[in-house]
Design a protein around this motif. Structure first.
Motif, PDB file in Angstrom:
ATOM      1  N   GLU A  54      49.597  -6.298   7.832  1.00  0.00           N
ATOM      2  CA  GLU A  54      48.920  -5.023   8.068  1.00  0.00           C
ATOM      3  C   GLU A  54      48.973  -4.138   6.827  1.00  0.00           C
ATOM      4  N   VAL A  55      50.111  -4.148   6.140  1.00  0.00           N
ATOM      5  CA  VAL A  55      50.221  -3.374   4.901  1.00  0.00           C
ATOM      6  C   VAL A  55      49.200  -3.868   3.886  1.00  0.00           C
ATOM      7  N   TYR A  56      49.080  -5.182   3.762  1.00  0.00           N
ATOM      8  CA  TYR A  56      48.103  -5.725   2.816  1.00  0.00           C
ATOM      9  C   TYR A  56      46.689  -5.295   3.183  1.00  0.00           C
ATOM     10  N   ASP A  57      46.339  -5.415   4.463  1.00  0.00           N
ATOM     11  CA  ASP A  57      44.987  -5.059   4.891  1.00  0.00           C
ATOM     12  C   ASP A  57      44.649  -3.619   4.512  1.00  0.00           C
ATOM     13  N   ILE A  58      45.563  -2.703   4.821  1.00  0.00           N
ATOM     14  CA  ILE A  58      45.305  -1.283   4.565  1.00  0.00           C
ATOM     15  C   ILE A  58      45.321  -0.984   3.067  1.00  0.00           C
ATOM     16  N   ALA A  59      46.328  -1.503   2.361  1.00  0.00           N
ATOM     17  CA  ALA A  59      46.448  -1.225   0.928  1.00  0.00           C
ATOM     18  C   ALA A  59      45.271  -1.810   0.159  1.00  0.00           C
ATOM     19  N   HIS A  60      44.874  -3.005   0.544  1.00  0.00           N
ATOM     20  CA  HIS A  60      43.742  -3.658  -0.108  1.00  0.00           C
ATOM     21  C   HIS A  60      42.466  -2.847   0.115  1.00  0.00           C
ATOM     22  N   SER A  61      42.248  -2.405   1.343  1.00  0.00           N
ATOM     23  CA  SER A  61      41.078  -1.579   1.647  1.00  0.00           C
ATOM     24  C   SER A  61      41.107  -0.291   0.842  1.00  0.00           C
ATOM     25  N   ARG A  62      42.275   0.319   0.767  1.00  0.00           N
ATOM     26  CA  ARG A  62      42.405   1.594   0.066  1.00  0.00           C
ATOM     27  C   ARG A  62      42.117   1.444  -1.426  1.00  0.00           C
ATOM     28  N   GLU A  63      42.583   0.352  -2.025  1.00  0.00           N
ATOM     29  CA  GLU A  63      42.308   0.140  -3.445  1.00  0.00           C
ATOM     30  C   GLU A  63      40.812  -0.009  -3.695  1.00  0.00           C
ATOM     31  N   ILE A  64      40.136  -0.718  -2.808  1.00  0.00           N
ATOM     32  CA  ILE A  64      38.691  -0.882  -2.969  1.00  0.00           C
ATOM     33  C   ILE A  64      37.990   0.472  -2.863  1.00  0.00           C
ATOM     34  N   ILE A  65      38.385   1.264  -1.864  1.00  0.00           N
ATOM     35  CA  ILE A  65      37.776   2.585  -1.677  1.00  0.00           C
ATOM     36  C   ILE A  65      38.017   3.456  -2.907  1.00  0.00           C
ATOM     37  N   GLU A  66      39.249   3.498  -3.379  1.00  0.00           N
ATOM     38  CA  GLU A  66      39.573   4.353  -4.516  1.00  0.00           C
ATOM     39  C   GLU A  66      38.846   3.911  -5.775  1.00  0.00           C
ATOM     40  N   ASP A  67      38.668   2.597  -5.926  1.00  0.00           N
ATOM     41  CA  ASP A  67      37.976   2.114  -7.113  1.00  0.00           C
ATOM     42  C   ASP A  67      36.496   2.486  -7.077  1.00  0.00           C
ATOM     43  N   VAL A  68      35.899   2.428  -5.887  1.00  0.00           N
ATOM     44  CA  VAL A  68      34.505   2.853  -5.741  1.00  0.00           C
ATOM     45  C   VAL A  68      34.373   4.331  -6.089  1.00  0.00           C
ATOM     46  N   LEU A 102      32.890   8.830  -9.842  1.00  0.00           N
ATOM     47  CA  LEU A 102      33.246  10.049 -10.569  1.00  0.00           C
ATOM     48  C   LEU A 102      33.103   9.870 -12.080  1.00  0.00           C
ATOM     49  N   GLU A 103      33.305   8.644 -12.560  1.00  0.00           N
ATOM     50  CA  GLU A 103      33.084   8.377 -13.981  1.00  0.00           C
ATOM     51  C   GLU A 103      31.605   8.482 -14.331  1.00  0.00           C
ATOM     52  N   GLN A 104      30.766   7.996 -13.433  1.00  0.00           N
ATOM     53  CA  GLN A 104      29.328   7.997 -13.691  1.00  0.00           C
ATOM     54  C   GLN A 104      28.690   9.343 -13.368  1.00  0.00           C
ATOM     55  N   ASN A 105      29.229  10.041 -12.376  1.00  0.00           N
ATOM     56  CA  ASN A 105      28.705  11.341 -11.951  1.00  0.00           C
ATOM     57  C   ASN A 105      29.868  12.320 -11.818  1.00  0.00           C
ATOM     58  N   PRO A 106      30.299  12.927 -12.925  1.00  0.00           N
ATOM     59  CA  PRO A 106      31.479  13.798 -12.908  1.00  0.00           C
ATOM     60  C   PRO A 106      31.388  14.902 -11.855  1.00  0.00           C
ATOM     61  N   GLY A 107      32.520  15.158 -11.201  1.00  0.00           N
ATOM     62  CA  GLY A 107      32.598  16.187 -10.180  1.00  0.00           C
ATOM     63  C   GLY A 107      33.991  16.232  -9.597  1.00  0.00           C
ATOM     64  N   PRO A 108      34.276  17.197  -8.723  1.00  0.00           N
ATOM     65  CA  PRO A 108      35.615  17.317  -8.133  1.00  0.00           C
ATOM     66  C   PRO A 108      35.927  16.152  -7.196  1.00  0.00           C
ATOM     67  N   PRO A 109      37.109  15.526  -7.327  1.00  0.00           N
ATOM     68  CA  PRO A 109      37.473  14.390  -6.461  1.00  0.00           C
ATOM     69  C   PRO A 109      37.548  14.759  -4.988  1.00  0.00           C
ATOM     70  N   GLY A 110      37.838  16.059  -4.699  1.00  0.00           N
ATOM     71  CA  GLY A 110      37.993  16.469  -3.312  1.00  0.00           C
ATOM     72  C   GLY A 110      36.775  16.199  -2.455  1.00  0.00           C
ATOM     73  N   ARG A 111      35.648  16.003  -3.085  1.00  0.00           N
ATOM     74  CA  ARG A 111      34.415  15.706  -2.350  1.00  0.00           C
ATOM     75  C   ARG A 111      34.567  14.451  -1.494  1.00  0.00           C
ATOM     76  N   TYR A 112      35.409  13.532  -1.939  1.00  0.00           N
ATOM     77  CA  TYR A 112      35.506  12.241  -1.248  1.00  0.00           C
ATOM     78  C   TYR A 112      36.810  12.050  -0.470  1.00  0.00           C
ATOM     79  N   TYR A 113      37.672  13.037  -0.480  1.00  0.00           N
ATOM     80  CA  TYR A 113      38.914  12.904   0.277  1.00  0.00           C
ATOM     81  C   TYR A 113      38.651  13.219   1.746  1.00  0.00           C
ATOM     82  N   PRO A 114      39.502  12.683   2.692  1.00  0.00           N
ATOM     83  CA  PRO A 114      40.632  11.771   2.455  1.00  0.00           C
ATOM     84  C   PRO A 114      40.168  10.324   2.346  1.00  0.00           C
ATOM     85  N   PHE A 115      41.018   9.470   1.721  1.00  0.00           N
ATOM     86  CA  PHE A 115      40.710   8.049   1.583  1.00  0.00           C
ATOM     87  C   PHE A 115      41.205   7.238   2.771  1.00  0.00           C
TER      88      PHE A 115
END
Length: 566
Positions: free
Chosen positions: A245-259, A264-277
């Motif tokens: 279960e830890v792997y499933d959640i952590a793996h999903s979270r890494e993918i989300i954060e990388d997206v 944000l690299e391509q379209n700079p802006g405040p990160p809070g727009r996409y929280y929570p992860f």
């Protein structure tokens, strides 16, 4: 649970009895013993047998799941446990002993230390029956030794004790205490996580008391069989009971954060727009939900549709550290931190990218065997025969130079072998590096420092050894991301020079090459070199010309024996 030593003693005794209770929580029946007056050593040992819960969880972490956990960063794993509501699993105080050391990935084998007392010293099994040595014999390439200390500055061991761990090829050593003989431990090749280093001995302060029990290490509960993952940020414990279960959640979270990071690299802006992860809180019509949907990842009913099942192999293809879903390649750059600032590498969609586990295996093998046979010859048609003779003589690391005729075919053929790890040298450009990797090389070597080659290797998680001549170049290569720095030609500095530089810059892994021979290799290694390369001393051109393969094998044996004895 009885330890081995006391079990043997119990079987030899008829004056005492030990009746195991039922499975419903009954306690073993143990006679009360006055340890101050009794002469029966069996009775003294039996007072250590206490009723308790099972040390291990019933769930075993498979090799496949262990490897998957190892692809994730410690940050992602901590976040996964946090999402589940579990307490932190970061082993406080356990820091990497060496900057850039391999990642540790393995199942825990625990050793419990207790404060020293005269009766503890007297009652503890001695010699090979001592708990730490029992634990060492249980360990292997997929196990991590975890030792709790009574204090952060107390030593849990040094070079002689931990030599056995190198021989067992353990996945790592983790402690909330300190270690001794730092220079030697770094040369053993396995990753060490500890509070610090110390010159002090440990036995007068604490003693190893038990093997494979539940322990408290750095404020965290560790059970035998739990997964231990360690990187440059520290070491974490993943309970076996919830590892999937830890792997499933952590793996999903890494993918989300990388997206999100890419967006944000391509379209700079405040990160809070996409929280929570938090994957259980993502709404389909939220900015994050819309972003993920645009990447082929659809949040449905508050969950990432298909995310967790994909993590188990249902909808996702995994290539090295690259994840592909819905036509989108998403790679977690956090798995590839390598330099002293722990900075993230650039996103890399290259087909040359290697996995973190491959990188760790290559680096560990180089640091373990220390001696590399470097073949540079113009005798076309005899390249593979010459290198085969060197391997027959004892070399486990070999390098074909790109100036050698037929090097690519030789590399392709040696890449099929399982008895040797092979790299390509005289790499002078990124294109050369690509050709080497296309042929089947596992690591890249250059005679000079070429920043673009080092950076390309770093971006693709490939071990490289750039050639350097000055302390400034050696350190610069390290900051660029080279885990090993080749001193070329090695004879220019000499062993005394290596000692001076490695003492001032202990984070370097210096590899003297060309100029190292049977007479000097031990001096280099004893004065701070992490490994050495043999060129002409390993491959006498007259012997190659005359097809004297037995002669080359005999030379190889002498060289590798000398390195082992250093």
């Amino acid at each position: 649970m009885l330890r081995r030593a006391s079990s043997r003693t119990l079987r030899a005794s008829s004056s005492l009895f030990f009746r195991a209770g039922g499975t419903g929580g009954s306690f073993p029946t143990i006679p009360i013993v006055n340890t101050a007056t009794t002469t029966n050593k069996t009775a003294v040992m039996m007072v250590r047998c206490m009723a308790s819960g099972p040390p291990r969880n019933a769930t075993e972490i498979s090799d496949e799941l262990l490897a998957k956990l190892g692809t994730l960063s410690t940050q992602a794993l901590i976040d996964g446990l946090w999402v589940m509501g579990w307490p932190t699993s970061h082993i406080m105080g356990a820091r990497p002993l060496t900057e850039g050391q391999p990642k540790t990935i393995g199942r825990a084998i625990t050793i419990q230390f207790v404060p020293q007392r005269p009766d503890i010293m007297k009652d503890k099994p001695a010699g090979m029956d001592s708990p730490e040595y029992e634990a060492f014999e249980l360990a292997g390439p997929k196990e991590v030794i975890v030792m709790n200390s009574v204090g952060p500055w107390e030593s849990v061991g040094g070079d002689i004790k931990f030599l056995r761990l190198m021989q067992k090829k353990v996945a790592g050593l983790v402690t909330d205490g300190s270690v001794r003989d730092t220079a030697v431990l770094r040369g053993y090749g396995f990753p060490v996580f500890c509070h610090s280093t110390t010159p002090r001995q440990g036995p007068h302060v604490h003693q190893p008391w038990a093997c494979n029990l539940v322990i408290n290490c750095g404020g965290v509960t560790v059970r035998p069989g739990d997964a231990i993952i360690g990187d440059q940020d520290g070491a974490v414990v993943i309970p076996a009971a919830v590892a999937q279960e830890v792997y499933d959640i952590a793996h999903s979270r890494e993918i989300i954060e990388d997206v999100v990071k890419t967006e944000l690299e391509q379209n700079p802006g405040p990160p809070g727009r996409y929280y929570p992860f938090h994957s259980k809180m993502i709404k389909e019509d939220s900015p994050l939900g819309k972003l993920l949907t645009s990447k082929g990842i659809t949040p449905t009913g508050g969950f990432m549709k298909g995310m967790h099942s994909a993590a188990r192999g249902g909808q996702e293809k995994y290539f090295g550290n690259n994840y592909y879903r819905g036509g989108t390649n998403v790679r977690s750059s956090r798995n590839n931190t390598r330099n002293s600032n722990n900075a993230m590498f650039k996103r890399n969609m290259s087909s040359y990218a290697r996995s973190q586990s491959d990188y760790d295996e290559v680096l560990k093998t180089i640091l373990q065997h220390k001696a590399c046979a470097v073949l540079r010859t113009l005798h076309e048609g005899k390249v593979e025969l010459a290198m085969d003779a060197a391997v027959r003589g004892g070399f486990k690391l070999v390098e074909f130079t790109m100036t050698t005729p037929g090097w690519a075919d030789a590399v392709a053929n040696f890449a099929k072998r399982t008895d040797v790890m092979m790299g390509v040298g005289t790499v002078l450009s990124v294109d050369d590096a690509k050709k080497a990797m296309d042929a089947g090389s596992r690591f890249i070597v250059s005679p000079i420092l070429i920043p673009s080659v080092v950076e390309w290797c770093k971006e693709n998680t490939i071990v490289c050894m750039p050639g350097c001549q000055t302390p400034t170049e050696l350190h610069y290569a390290y900051t660029l991301g080279a885990p090993i720095q080749k001193l070329f030609p090695g004879v220019a500095g000499g062993p005394a020079w290596v000692k001076a530089v490695s003492s001032a810059l202990p984070h370097l892994r210096i590899n003297p090459t060309s100029g190292t021979d049977l007479d000097t290799c031990q001096d280099y290694l004893r004065n701070g070199a992490s490994s050495v390369g043999f060129v002409a001393p390993a491959f006498d051109q007259e012997k190659i010309k005359n097809s004297d393969w037995d002669g080359i094998a005999a030379t190889a044996k002498a060289l590798t024996d000398a390195v082992k004895a250093a």
